[in-house]
Write a protein that holds these residues in place. Sequence first.
Motif, PDB file in Angstrom:
ATOM      1  N   LEU A 147      -2.722  -3.879 -35.827  1.00  0.00           N
ATOM      2  CA  LEU A 147      -3.710  -3.540 -34.567  1.00  0.00           C
ATOM      3  C   LEU A 147      -4.038  -4.883 -34.031  1.00  0.00           C
ATOM      4  O   LEU A 147      -4.622  -5.886 -34.864  1.00  0.00           O
ATOM      5  N   THR A 148      -3.636  -5.155 -32.802  1.00  0.00           N
ATOM      6  CA  THR A 148      -4.486  -6.112 -32.030  1.00  0.00           C
ATOM      7  C   THR A 148      -4.652  -5.957 -30.561  1.00  0.00           C
ATOM      8  O   THR A 148      -4.937  -4.831 -30.146  1.00  0.00           O
ATOM      9  N   ASP A 149      -4.554  -6.964 -29.617  1.00  0.00           N
ATOM     10  CA  ASP A 149      -4.898  -6.731 -28.295  1.00  0.00           C
ATOM     11  C   ASP A 149      -3.748  -7.486 -27.626  1.00  0.00           C
ATOM     12  O   ASP A 149      -2.494  -7.005 -27.347  1.00  0.00           O
ATOM     13  N   THR A 150      -4.021  -8.896 -27.348  1.00  0.00           N
ATOM     14  CA  THR A 150      -2.745  -9.611 -26.647  1.00  0.00           C
ATOM     15  C   THR A 150      -2.699 -10.868 -27.359  1.00  0.00           C
ATOM     16  O   THR A 150      -2.916 -11.947 -26.965  1.00  0.00           O
ATOM     17  N   SER A 151      -2.315 -10.700 -28.691  1.00  0.00           N
ATOM     18  CA  SER A 151      -2.005 -11.499 -29.656  1.00  0.00           C
ATOM     19  C   SER A 151      -0.558 -11.930 -29.836  1.00  0.00           C
ATOM     20  O   SER A 151       0.088 -10.739 -30.008  1.00  0.00           O
ATOM     21  N   SER A 152      -0.063 -13.138 -29.843  1.00  0.00           N
ATOM     22  CA  SER A 152       1.372 -13.424 -30.148  1.00  0.00           C
ATOM     23  C   SER A 152       1.875 -12.897 -31.549  1.00  0.00           C
ATOM     24  O   SER A 152       2.765 -12.817 -31.745  1.00  0.00           O
TER      25      SER A 152
END
Length: 339
Positions: A230-235
């Motif tokens: 689960l993340t957002d706009t992470s590489s």
Amino acid sequence: MLNRPRRYLFFVELDYSFEILRPLQQAARARGCEVAWFLNGPAPEYLSEDESLLKTVSEVRTFAPDAVFVPGNEVPLSFPGLKVQVFHGLGIEKKGHFRIRGMFDLFCTFGPSTTGPFKQLAVKHGWFKVEETGWPKMDPLFAADAEARTDGVKTVLYAPTFSPALTSAPALADEIARIARERDWHWIVKFHPKMEERFAAPIRAIAAPNFEVVEEARMLPLLRLADVMLTDTSSAAAEFMLAGKPVVTYRNRAPGPHLINIVRVEELEGALDMAMRGEDPARHARGRYAEEMHPWNDGRSSERVLDAVENMLINGRAGLGRKPLNLLRRFKYWRVLPR
């Protein structure tokens, strides 16, 4: 003719760089090369007893590296040797990934999605080379002896980005707390080292027996443990997808079919549940995305980086123009680095 082993310097400014560079160090040592580290920020304790630390610019000049490897955006131009960009993440959708700062001689790219744009920039600027090598950080993930999960516990790895404009932590904290209490999934939280504590605090405050925040700097062991990210706009999302696993994102800046992207908090549990069951619609696009991003799954990207560097060391800067003078960037490191 060179009458000594190749000497390589690793220039580090953030702690996640060690996981990127250590596979490269292992490959270099296997070739009989000498490796040293210069830390501009991280504490010397990050290094092990068998790793060599250079503390001043003078020591770097005495060491006289043939190449300086950088998993960041900038490098002291006063250091001897080729300046080699190996990148700090796979997040090509983030601002600045394709910015040319006039500091590097060689860019070692991951796959077609990065090689093409950088080769276009190489033609435009005319003073650096581009070689597609894969990313050294991924070598242990694809190694034949990589460990796999065997306990069957369903695990979510939450890895939010640090950017105040992009981080999902404030929006998702309450819902994550509820899900952690009501579902038997195990949660692992890995904060970016630049994450502000005001964003991290609501997540740290979550109290559940199946919820943990880890301070481990390395990401790869966590990729192996988790079933869903689960993340957002992470590489970090790209790294997870290279392992063939699903990624749920909250309001991703560049959503695509390879992601399970949600825009409302109340969608979170359903998206995670679908990903856990392997029923997500992104699974086919995820494979195509990984092929474009990083097709090198043989665990030998470090070897290709070293080959590209050796080729440039042998042939020099033939056919290339002069790099920009970059007085401001030179002055930046002249002010802060110990002489």
